[in-house]
Write a protein that holds these residues in place. Structure first.
Motif, PDB file in Angstrom:
ATOM      1  N   LYS A  22       0.981  -1.150   0.162  1.00  0.00           N
ATOM      2  CA  LYS A  22       0.186   0.086   0.018  1.00  0.00           C
ATOM      3  C   LYS A  22       0.731   1.203   0.045  1.00  0.00           C
ATOM      4  O   LYS A  22       1.524   1.422   0.835  1.00  0.00           O
ATOM      5  N   ASP A  70      -2.739   0.527  -4.275  1.00  0.00           N
ATOM      6  CA  ASP A  70      -2.076  -0.907  -3.992  1.00  0.00           C
ATOM      7  C   ASP A  70      -1.375  -1.319  -5.291  1.00  0.00           C
ATOM      8  O   ASP A  70      -1.741  -1.199  -6.355  1.00  0.00           O
ATOM      9  N   GLU A  75       1.216  -5.194   2.067  1.00  0.00           N
ATOM     10  CA  GLU A  75      -0.074  -5.705   2.247  1.00  0.00           C
ATOM     11  C   GLU A  75      -0.551  -7.158   1.909  1.00  0.00           C
ATOM     12  O   GLU A  75      -1.830  -7.290   1.934  1.00  0.00           O
TER      13      GLU A  75
END
Lengths: 601, 382
Positions: free
Chosen positions: A410, A449, A478
């Motif tokens: 992220k 992302d 992430e």
């Protein structure tokens, strides 16, 4: 007797690179007379050359300051100067847990940056009281009111009582000291007679003392001569030396709750100590360890090879020594047809990689070739087994692979609006998925992302260039997701060059292949024959360049007076060839690998 | 091996370090001096010749070459004094070649008779270009017409005349060079030195190129095309290349330079001059101080300006390759056969079409000659 809790303040400083964290720390040390004027050097706490040079903090550093406050009491201020980079996010979070408050230092000419955000959120997570400090207010470009607003908008903390300082000139430093005493809380609780519970905040190797461990006492009392136990690793040691850092080591007899200090205890390697571990007494242990311990896991891998093959043993020694002092860094031997013997090393992130590489080159004087950084892929084979792939060279035959998962991050990017479009395009091009877009004053904050693999390639460089250096960037891991990933090979004159293999997304393979072939075409010197340079997936060529044959390399004049000079020139040219790596009939200079693999810094 | 030089011959090189002006492309040891004491310089040069000649009495001298700098700035008497010194202890070959480099200007042409009387029988003229604007760009002080007149005078005074041209110049096209070269061949010459412009370190051109100037130089492909075309046109005119940049009608080759390339012995006198001399089986490389003042004071104060270093067997092999492969005739195969590694490497270069090997000799092919630095690089021994 240990100091009463009410007269202890433990704090850290959160700041972006260049915003003046280390300079402020220097001023605090100087103003309280902790270090004699003559011993002062710039950035007192950043002990490593690399830290001083780049103005970044890699290891947590600590200093105990005795401050006679305006209320007539003398306070003990413990500053833990934490690393400011995402690679060391876990170390940061541990350091934050060891203190109760933070100074948030923001450059009044620049405003809040992405890195500041990540660290300030870590501080908020650790329930810190936060005192905003605006630095560089002496500069004409300083806009303290605007930056205060930004701190309130973006971070959501009250900035109305921010200290206005210039760490460089010393303006406002006494106010900062008073704010630490008045606005930051003392350690919350702690029973000096309870079973010992101390957090291992950091550790490092000292050539005289061996491993030095930095601890924060939560409960109980640690005394010289105690027998202690590390609750996670199970290691048992006697406390030989107990001290506080001023920042020079000053012996003390005991450390009570709320205090921060160091001890030694014939611990052989830094590896034996794990940041976040809980230290207790062997005989009268605490019933529960402190929460939140995580072993560090490398996320970026690359090969390190000596430029001079004769330096392999030196490199081995250096890596072993460095690893003793850095538990988060892993290594194993690797051989490459292109680069000879070397090591496949794992790092917490790109900065960690660079720091280790720089230290090997500088402190051990070894010239290195660094191969393209690669992330850890999860391979799911058709037979149901699961593998971790650290090196594209180890990729098994595609027919045996069911699917591949790659790590995602992220990413938070702060950017002036005029570059927003370029940043969005860059993130989309890198297979990013937009998570958020908000405005904070004149800047946009985008959250994406992204696959880590696309970020280790040359994301920083591209970001820097499309935003003319005005963007700031930070990320956190992430987790993993499946995608269409393939191994791309590079062939020079039909010979595969293993060091240049890489994992890429199928959709981006052509582009990456073309870029690599074009780069190599410029980097490989022309030979007396033409050389095809190809990128291929499996047996299929996806990009191709041809390096044409050299036609002319002849000295126009060579008479009696030129013999000596021209001979030396040709001999030098020949000596230069020895530094080349041979692939079939093609000689590729070391520099070509270095440049072809060059990653952004 | 020790007496190999005898096959190639024995030569004397005399360096006159002064010029009226520095040319922007020239990296030779040349200096601009306001006034030169000719008699003093002639004495010093002659004394150096005598010194070496006394060490090697009775040798047959095949060639003398006055190079520079600008030796056509020498008084004919100075040239005569050096030549006389060379006859005291050495024996002049019957067909001795005595060359003097000259600028093709009227002032110098007026001295040609004097040089001929002193014993000079060949001049090499620095014509450099047959286009006035190009001559100016090259920093030359003469014009095309003046050069042609000087060439005419030289033809009438000396048995043999050569001249130099520089090509692969800025903005020069293949056809423009072809026209210029054909004009040169029409001038009834029997020897031409045709050099591609090379930007050497320490020259004004080098600095200008580094500063981003000197644009329009031919790229490698055009330069290679120019070289190939030069060889073709000269061959048609019966002026085959006998060396990388030198063309001559059969028999008109520079004997002096052949001694270098065939790796004979040569004595170098004058500032910055180099020599190769075989004495009692040892081959020596000699070198003189380059600065004219330093050289002169060493001669006058110590009686010897040169320093000598013994060459190792590897040095000798490498120099022979470097010099010999420049020649169209190549080198004697025996030389390669004596060195198994070299022989092997040469065989692989023959396979690649860069070298040839026949009739007991081996050399670089036309393609190999264009890549000679690489070919030699493959062959050098450690």
């Amino acid at each position: 007797m240990s100091t009463p809790l009410s007269r202890i303040r433990n704090f850290s400083i959160v700041a972006h690179i260049d915003h003046g964290k280390s300079t402020l720390a220097d001023r605090l040390i100087q103003l309280t007379g902790t270090v004699a004027e003559r011993d002062m050097k710039e950035q007192m706490l950043d002990a490593m050359d690399i830290e001083r040079e780049r103005g970044i903090t890699i290891k947590a550093n600590t200093v105990r300051i005795e401050y006679p406050a305006k209320d007539g009491q003398t306070y003990i201020l413990n500053l833990i100067d934490t690393p400011g980079h995402v690679d060391f996010a876990y170390e940061v979070s541990r350091s934050m847990r060891a203190v109760e408050g933070s100074l948030l230092v923001v450059d009044a000419t620049q405003g809040v940056e992405a890195q500041t955000l990540a660290n300030v959120y870590t501080a908020i997570d650790a329930n810190h009281e936060i005192v905003p400090v605006l630095n560089k207010i002496d500069l004409p470009a300083a806009e303290p009111e605007r930056v205060k607003e930004q701190i309130e908008d973006v971070i959501g903390i009250d900035a109305s009582e921010a200290c206005l300082i210039s760490a460089k000139t010393g303006i406002g430093i006494p106010d900062v000291l008073e704010a630490i005493v008045k606005r930051l809380p003392p350690p919350h609780s702690g029973d000096p007679d309870a079973p010992l519970k101390a957090m291992l905040v950091d550790s490092w190797y000292d050539s005289y003392l061996g491993v030095v461990v930095l601890v924060r006492i939560m409960d109980g009392t640690l005394r010289k001569g105690d027998n202690i136990r590390m609750m996670r690793t199970g290691g048992k040691y006697g406390v030989d030396k107990l001290a506080v850092l001023k920042p020079a080591m000053t012996d003390v007899k005991e450390l009570g709750p709320g205090e921060i200090g160091v001890f030694t205890g014939s611990i052989k390697q830094v590896r034996d100590t794990r940041v976040g571990d809980t230290i207790t007494h062997d005989k009268r242990p605490a019933d529960k360890a402190l929460p939140g311990f995580k072993p560090s896991v490398p996320v970026v891998f690359c090969g390190l090879f000596p430029v001079d093959a004769n330096e392999f043993e030196d490199l081995r020694d250096a890596i072993e020594k460095l690893a003793l002092n850095d538990a988060s860094f892993t290594y194993e031997m690797e051989t490459s047809a292109a680069l000879g013997f070397g090591f496949r090393c794992g790092f917490l992130g790109l900065l960690h990689l660079e720091v280790v590489r720089d230290r090997l080159e500088r402190e051990y004087d070894i010239d290195l070739i660094t191969t393209a950084p690669s992330v850890v892929y999860h391979l799911f084979l058709k037979d149901g087994t699961q593998l971790e792939l650290h090196n594209p060279a180890d990729m098994p035959d595609l027919s045996t692979v069911d699917h591949i998962e790659e790590p995602r991050i992220k990413a938070t990017i702060l950017v002036p609006d005029e570059y927003l479009g370029d940043v969005l395009k860059l993130c989309q091009d890198r297979r990013g998925i937009q998570l958020d877009l908000t405005y904070a004053g004149p800047r946009a904050m985008v959250v994406y992302d992204l696959p880590l693999n696309e970020v280790v390639f040359d994301f920083y460089d591209r970001l820097k260039s499309v935003t003319k250096g005005y963007a700031s960037f930070d990320y956190q891991m992430e987790g993993y997701r499946e995608d269409n990933l393939v191994k791309m090979q590079v062939l020079v004159n039909d010979e595969p060059v293993d060091a240049l293999s890489m994992m890429v997304h199928r959709d981006r393979a052509e582009m990456r292949g073309r870029a690599m072939c074009e780069k190599l075409k410029d980097l490989i010197p022309r030979h007396m024959f033409k050389i095809p340079i190809q990128a291929a997936i499996g047996g299929k060529v996806i990009a191709r360049e041809t390096l044409s044959a050299l036609r002319k390399d002849v000295t126009a004049k060579c008479y009696g007076g030129d013999a000596t000079r021209k001979k030396k020139l040709l001999e030098k040219q020949k000596a230069g060839k020895k530094k080349m790596r041979q692939f079939g009939k093609v000689e590729i200079p070391q520099e070509a690998f270095i440049s072809a693999l060059k990653m952004d810094s | 091996m020790a007496e190999d030089w005898r096959q190639a011959g024995f030569a004397l090189y005399v360096h006159w370090p002064f010029c009226e002006a520095k040319c922007p492309y020239c990296d030779f040891n040349s200096h601009v001096a306001r006034s030169i004491d000719q008699a003093r310089w002639a004495r010093a040069l002659a004394s150096e010749v005598r010194r070496v000649a006394r060490e090697t009495p009775g040798r047959v001298l095949n060639s003398v070459f006055f190079g520079g700098g600008t030796p056509s700035l020498m008084d004919p008497e100075s040239v005569a004094a050096v030549l006389e010194a060379s006859r005291e202890n050495w024996v002049w070959a019957n067909d001795i070649e005595v060359t003097l480099e000259a600028n093709p200007r009227s002032v110098e042409a007026a001295r040609f008779d004097g040089y001929a009387r002193a014993g000079v029988n060949r001049v090499s003229l620095g014509v450099q270009a047959l286009r006035d604007d190009e001559l100016r760009r090259l920093g030359r002080l003469h014009g095309v017409d003046e050069a042609k007149r000087a060439f005419g005078v030289a033809r009438s005074v000396f048995d043999r005349v050569s001249f130099d041209l520089i090509y692969a110049r800025q903005d020069q096209s293949l056809t423009a060079w072809e026209a210029e070269l054909r004009e040169a061949l029409d001038m009834a010459v029997d020897h031409l030195s045709l050099y591609q412009l090379t930007i050497e370190q320490g020259t004004a051109f080098w600095d200008r190129q580094r500063a981003g100037g000197l644009r329009g130089l031919p790229d490698e492909d055009l330069a290679a095309d120019m070289y190939d075309l030069t060889n073709e046109i000269c061959a048609e005119a019966d002026m085959q290349a006998y060396e990388v940049s030198n063309h001559a009608r059969p028999g008109a080759e520079s004997r002096h330079n052949l001694i270098y390339w065939r790796y004979g012995d040569w004595v170098g006198v004058g500032p910055g001059a180099h020599g190769r001399l075989t004495l009692d089986g040892t081959r020596w490389a000699s070198e003189c101080p380059a600065a004219p003042g330093a050289w002169l004071s060493r001669v006058e104060n110590t009686g010897q300006a040169e320093d000598r270093t013994a060459l190792s067997p590897q040095d000798i092999v490498n120099e022979r390759i470097m010099m010999g492969l420049r020649l169209t005739e190549g080198v004697d195969m025996e030389f390669f056969e004596a060195q198994p590694i070299l022989n092997m490497r040469a065989a692989s270069l023959v396979e690649d079409g860069l070298m040839w090997c026949r009739d007991g000799r081996a050399g670089a092919t036309v393609a190999g000659r264009l890549l000679l630095n690489r070919v030699i690089g493959e062959l050098l021994v450690d």
